[in-house]
Design an enzyme around this catalytic site. Structure first.
Site, PDB file in Angstrom:
ATOM      1  N   SER A  97       0.844  -1.200   0.000  1.00 49.71           N
ATOM      2  CA  SER A  97       0.000   0.000   0.000  1.00 49.71           C
ATOM      3  C   SER A  97       0.881   1.254   0.000  1.00 49.71           C
ATOM      4  O   SER A  97       1.722   1.418  -0.881  1.00 49.71           O
ATOM      5  CB  SER A  97      -0.958  -0.038   1.188  1.00 49.71           C
ATOM      6  OG  SER A  97      -1.942   0.964   1.082  1.00 49.71           O
TER       7      SER A  97
ATOM      8  N   ASP B 151      -9.857  -3.094  -5.974  1.00 54.60           N
ATOM      9  CA  ASP B 151      -8.953  -2.229  -5.227  1.00 54.60           C
ATOM     10  C   ASP B 151      -8.855  -0.901  -5.953  1.00 54.60           C
ATOM     11  O   ASP B 151      -8.535  -0.853  -7.149  1.00 54.60           O
ATOM     12  CB  ASP B 151      -7.573  -2.892  -5.120  1.00 54.60           C
ATOM     13  CG  ASP B 151      -6.628  -2.178  -4.173  1.00 54.60           C
ATOM     14  OD1 ASP B 151      -6.857  -0.995  -3.852  1.00 54.60           O
ATOM     15  OD2 ASP B 151      -5.639  -2.811  -3.754  1.00 54.60           O
TER      16      ASP B 151
ATOM     17  N   HIS C 206      -8.081  -4.657  -1.059  1.00 54.01           N
ATOM     18  CA  HIS C 206      -6.917  -4.045  -0.448  1.00 54.01           C
ATOM     19  C   HIS C 206      -6.710  -4.572   0.978  1.00 54.01           C
ATOM     20  O   HIS C 206      -7.662  -4.819   1.713  1.00 54.01           O
ATOM     21  CB  HIS C 206      -7.104  -2.521  -0.409  1.00 54.01           C
ATOM     22  CG  HIS C 206      -5.855  -1.753  -0.222  1.00 54.01           C
ATOM     23  ND1 HIS C 206      -4.931  -1.560  -1.216  1.00 54.01           N
ATOM     24  CD2 HIS C 206      -5.354  -1.108   0.875  1.00 54.01           C
ATOM     25  CE1 HIS C 206      -3.928  -0.834  -0.768  1.00 54.01           C
ATOM     26  NE2 HIS C 206      -4.159  -0.560   0.508  1.00 54.01           N
TER      27      HIS C 206
END
Length: 321
Positions: free
Chosen positions: A155, A249, A279
């Site tokens: 991320s 995502d 995610h």
């Protein structure tokens, strides 16, 4: 593809507990929720040794080393955690970092960094680049091989890893062996979800508002060259890349586009999309059984690139699923 059944159950459970979204609950509750992700993980695996140290001096930051079994010298993975630039820390990634050390036989160096909003951009990128410099200089003391180093992040941490790879190249540091970007945030300024995500979910995700506020109001000028790594003038001569994305995502398309740009610049690149996934699953080994697929893909890639003979893969601008 429909949502993975375990993901669907997790989302339903969160909804029953009253969780809505990070942008609605605010900064401190967001940080607290991120720390609870340890409850979605398996018990941490044993490793040979865990070492806590410090790096940098502006200000000094924490780094934690996970040493696998064996005599060494070990290859090294410098890992940056996610958390939207505002949350996350060493404790919430203890389990995945221990597993990474055992899966790859590598010395894993997990680094903290200054978080927004207390520290404005580019504090996080400066810190993580300093952590990489520290690793080159210090891992030999812990049986690590400074000639076999990779960077990795998930991320926001994927963004920090990508930036660190570019800065290392530009600063003339020894060549990194690999970069692993797990559903990375590539362009924090973007604020749109992919069309496939919009169609696939009843309530399609938007880029977390907390990230957008960090960038636009707290982080600094949107023209800063490190703000969007995909806008780097040249992507040539970067380390081989593995980019993992999720079907559902909001960061999917920008990450896959970055993979195509890397490949077009001659960088050995593999982009793999996980259908039915969302995610954050890399931190959810107990809640999401398919998390092991991410672990296996990362381990196979890193074992090849961190091998003593330095074997390289092939350029793969297309998606592999």
């Amino acid at each position: 593809m429909p949502l993975d059944s375990a993901v669907e159950s997790l989302i339903a459970g969160l909804a029953e507990q009253g969780f809505t979204s990070f942008e609605k609950i605010g900064l401190e509750p967001t940080r607290q929720v991120i720390e609870t992700f340890v409850q979605l993980q398996k018990p941490p695996e044993d490793v040979a040794e865990v070492i806590d140290a410090r790096y940098g001096d502006h200000p000094e930051q924490a780094v934690r080393l996970y040493v696998p079994e064996g005599d060494g010298p070990f290859p090294v993975v410098v890992y940056f955690h996610g958390g939207g630039f505002v949350g996350g820390g060493l404790d919430v990634v203890e389990e995945p970092c221990r597993a990474l050390a055992n899966d790859t036989g590598a010395l894993v160096v997990a680094a903290t960094y200054r978080r927004a909003p207390e520290a404005r951009f580019p504090a996080a990128t400066d810190d993580t680049f300093a952590a990489l410099r520290w690793s080159f200089a210090s891992v030999a003391e812990h049986r690590g091989d400074p000639e076999r180093i990779a960077v990795m992040g998930d991320s926001a941490g994927g963004y920090l890893a990508a930036v660190a790879a570019v800065r290392a190249r530009d600063a003339g540091l020894p060549a990194l062996r690999a970069q692993v970007l797990v559903y990375p945030l590539i362009d924090p300024v973007a604020d749109t979800a992919p069309q496939g995500v919009r169609r696939g979910l009843r309530h399609p995700p938007r880029r977390p508002e907390v990230v957008r506020r960090t960038v636009h109001r707290l982080a600094g000028a949107v023209t800063d060259p490190w703000l969007a790594v995909n806008r780097t003038p040249s992507l040539e001569n970067l380390p081989p890349a593995l980019i993992l994305t999720n079907e559902y995502d909001t960061l999917r398309d920008e990450a896959e586009d970055y993979g195509r740009r890397l490949a077009a610049a001659g960088v050995e690149t593999t982009v793999s999309r996980f259908d039915g996934m969302v995610h954050g699953v890399y931190w959810m080994s107990a809640a999401i059984p398919r998390q092991k697929e991410y672990r296996d893909a990362i381990s196979a890639f890193l074992k090849d690139r961190l091998a003593p003979d330095g074997r390289r893969g092939t350029v793969s601008p297309e998606l592999a699923t």
